[in-house]
Design an enzyme around this catalytic site. Structure first.
Site, PDB file in Angstrom:
ATOM      1  N   LYS A 126      38.699  49.808  43.253  1.00 51.98           N
ATOM      2  CA  LYS A 126      38.512  48.546  44.003  1.00 51.98           C
ATOM      3  C   LYS A 126      39.466  48.460  45.187  1.00 51.98           C
ATOM      4  O   LYS A 126      39.055  48.121  46.304  1.00 51.98           O
ATOM      5  CB  LYS A 126      38.751  47.337  43.085  1.00 51.98           C
ATOM      6  CG  LYS A 126      37.810  47.186  41.935  1.00 51.98           C
ATOM      7  CD  LYS A 126      38.051  45.891  41.175  1.00 51.98           C
ATOM      8  CE  LYS A 126      39.411  45.803  40.498  1.00 51.98           C
ATOM      9  NZ  LYS A 126      39.587  46.791  39.414  1.00 51.98           N
ATOM     10  N   ASN A 149      42.146  40.069  44.821  1.00 53.93           N
ATOM     11  CA  ASN A 149      42.952  40.720  43.790  1.00 53.93           C
ATOM     12  C   ASN A 149      43.929  41.723  44.375  1.00 53.93           C
ATOM     13  O   ASN A 149      44.692  42.344  43.661  1.00 53.93           O
ATOM     14  CB  ASN A 149      42.023  41.436  42.791  1.00 53.93           C
ATOM     15  CG  ASN A 149      42.728  41.849  41.520  1.00 53.93           C
ATOM     16  OD1 ASN A 149      43.406  41.058  40.879  1.00 53.93           O
ATOM     17  ND2 ASN A 149      42.583  43.115  41.152  1.00 53.93           N
ATOM     18  N   HIS A 195      40.064  46.133  29.794  1.00 57.45           N
ATOM     19  CA  HIS A 195      40.318  44.725  29.470  1.00 57.45           C
ATOM     20  C   HIS A 195      39.483  44.240  28.289  1.00 57.45           C
ATOM     21  O   HIS A 195      39.123  43.056  28.215  1.00 57.45           O
ATOM     22  CB  HIS A 195      40.051  43.831  30.690  1.00 57.45           C
ATOM     23  CG  HIS A 195      40.851  44.204  31.901  1.00 57.45           C
ATOM     24  ND1 HIS A 195      42.234  44.234  31.889  1.00 57.45           N
ATOM     25  CD2 HIS A 195      40.470  44.581  33.148  1.00 57.45           C
ATOM     26  CE1 HIS A 195      42.659  44.604  33.103  1.00 57.45           C
ATOM     27  NE2 HIS A 195      41.617  44.820  33.866  1.00 57.45           N
TER      28      HIS A 195
END
Length: 474
Positions: A126, A149, A195
């Site tokens: 990302k 982010n 996650h």
């Protein structure tokens, strides 16, 4: 608890108390933004003395620290939750049960933003792709804001009133509270387990990531990963990327008879892989994703290709550190899940395999509930030594052994990076060693031993520099 009311004259928005949960960088940006908009704002954080508390606007006088204040949340007209705080936190869950809206800073941003948004998520890469698209836009003369982010909180980008394009990196934590993002172009770069301690299972993680497609005007998908495809709106303009030769209008790779690899758009060869400063097949996919996103955002191809040839990659992301005793050292500390580490092993391993070289891999930290046996096929192909560090080191070794790791791969329990470097010197001193590169790609979070992945990567680089000192002094 006593709170201010609408009669205080603060609520020209007429929307009641806005409660910010979590006072990190994004929480602070939310508090400032809402206060500036004229809302009545309260802040709560589990830390007794949040580091950024003294930077709150003076008009915010309702602050409950030391625990997330359940009573305060019950008084909220809206809760803005920081990405690091789970929706399952007891006080937050109780507020949701009471039908109090819970959103993220990204929701506030997309509601206020009036320029096109390039929205990027995925398990890996990302930051690389977000940074690259942002640089492509800037080099093309576009006034671009890059954040989310990565680096700058999204709301802070709104301070630039001349912004023409917003490029956002978005995590699953940010996306799980976003509705109808409405991006000009959106992508899920790739999907691999991550996650799961937060999302419960792969389905929950997948659903959170795919919220990025809500309201999107166009999409970029990865042909190699079916989980990156939006489940609805098949009529949207879309461009695909992949490692094979592309169809017309798509991006991919073409290999000529001499074995030279090219980035390609349909049948057109755009750029040979050796012209890129970023190496490995995963980075060829990243380059394609950036080109596809840029195309759908209206950026000129020639300018994007110029940017690609200048791009050196990100710190802590398969970053070349130095060569010591004829061994190359790479810092991939930002590789905090198994998908990222798979990509790093495969990408770098393929560079050294033609020279009969192998990688020495450093794994470990906090495992986040992942199944590390999935790394075994990549390790068996490209790695001759695995060194384990950190909290879940023993468990990771158990997973690899249970997944039939090859007897040709030596496993070492090292606990710390310092011990790992002592082991590196021992195993590479042998004339039989096949190790040509050392790769720190832990596939784990770092908080058991470090303040973050950057701290871990910096420590690795320092240890490499110490190895290099004797040869530099000669």
């Amino acid at each position: 608890m006593t709170t201010n009311t609408a009669t205080d004259g603060l609520l020209h928005k007429g929307s009641g108390l806005q409660v910010v949960v979590g006072l990190g960088q994004s929480g602070l940006s939310v508090a400032r933004y809402l206060a500036h908009q004229g809302y009545q704002v309260a802040v709560t954080d589990a830390q007794a003395t949040p580091r950024l508390a003294d930077q709150l606007p003076a008009e915010i006088d309702i602050c409950q620290f030391g625990a997330i204040d359940a009573e305060l949340l019950q008084q909220a007209a809206r809760i803005i939750i920081s990405p690091g705080i789970s929706l399952d936190t007891e006080a937050v869950a109780a507020a949701r049960q009471a039908n109090i809206p819970v959103v993220s800073d990204i929701q506030l941003f997309c509601d206020a933003c009036t320029v096109p948004i390039v929205a990027i998520t995925g398990s890996n890469a990302k930051s690389t792709v977000t940074t690259l698209v942002g640089q492509m836009a800037a080099d093309a003369g576009v006034n671009v804001g890059v954040g989310g982010n990565i680096g700058v909180p999204a709301l802070t980008l709104l301070d630039n009133t001349d912004m023409e394009l917003a490029v956002l990196e978005l995590s699953s934590f940010q996306l799980e509270t976003v509705t109808n993002l409405g991006a000009q172009v959106a992508t899920v770069l790739n999907m691999s387990p991550d996650h799961l301690d937060r999302h419960g299972d792969m389905l929950g993680y997948h659903q959170a990531k795919h919220r990025i497609f809500q309201g999107a005007k166009s999409v970029v998908i990865n042909r190699e990963d079916a989980l990156t495809r939006p489940l609805v709106a098949d009529n949207l303009p879309r461009i695909s990327t992949g490692i094979h030769a592309p169809d017309k209008g798509q991006y991919g790779l073409i290999t000529d008879p001499e074995g030279q690899i090219y980035l390609a758009h349909g049948t057109e060869r755009l750029l040979s892989a050796d012209k890129l400063l970023i190496k490995g097949r995963h980075n060829l996919l990243n380059a394609q994703a950036a080109l596809a996103l840029g195309e759908l955002a209206g950026l000129p191809l020639d300018s994007m290709l110029d940017t690609l040839q200048q791009f050196t990659g990100l710190a802590h992301r398969c970053q070349y550190v130095a060569t010591a005793a004829d061994i190359d050292y790479f810092n991939d500390s930002k590789g905090t899940n198994i998908g990222s580490t798979m990509a790093a092993i495969e990408g770098l391993g393929a560079v050294y395999a033609p020279k009969d070289g192998k990688l020495l891999l450093i794994l470990g930290g906090q495992g986040k509930g992942q199944q590390f046996g999935e790394l075994t096929p990549f390790i068996n192909q490209y790695v001759s030594q695995v060194l384990f560090i950190g909290e879940d080191a023993q468990q990771i070794e158990q997973h690899l052994r249970a997944a039939n790791i090859s007897d040709d791969v030596a496993l070492h329990q090292c606990q710390t990076l310092e011990n790992a470097f002592a082991t590196i010197q021992q195993v590479t001193a042998s004339s039989l060693s096949q190790v040509q590169a050392v790769l720190l790609s832990p596939a784990c979070a770092s908080f058991d031993q470090y303040s973050g992945y950057a701290d871990r990567g910096d420590h690795f680089s320092q240890l490499v520099d110490q190895l290099s000192l004797p040869s530099q002094a000669v």
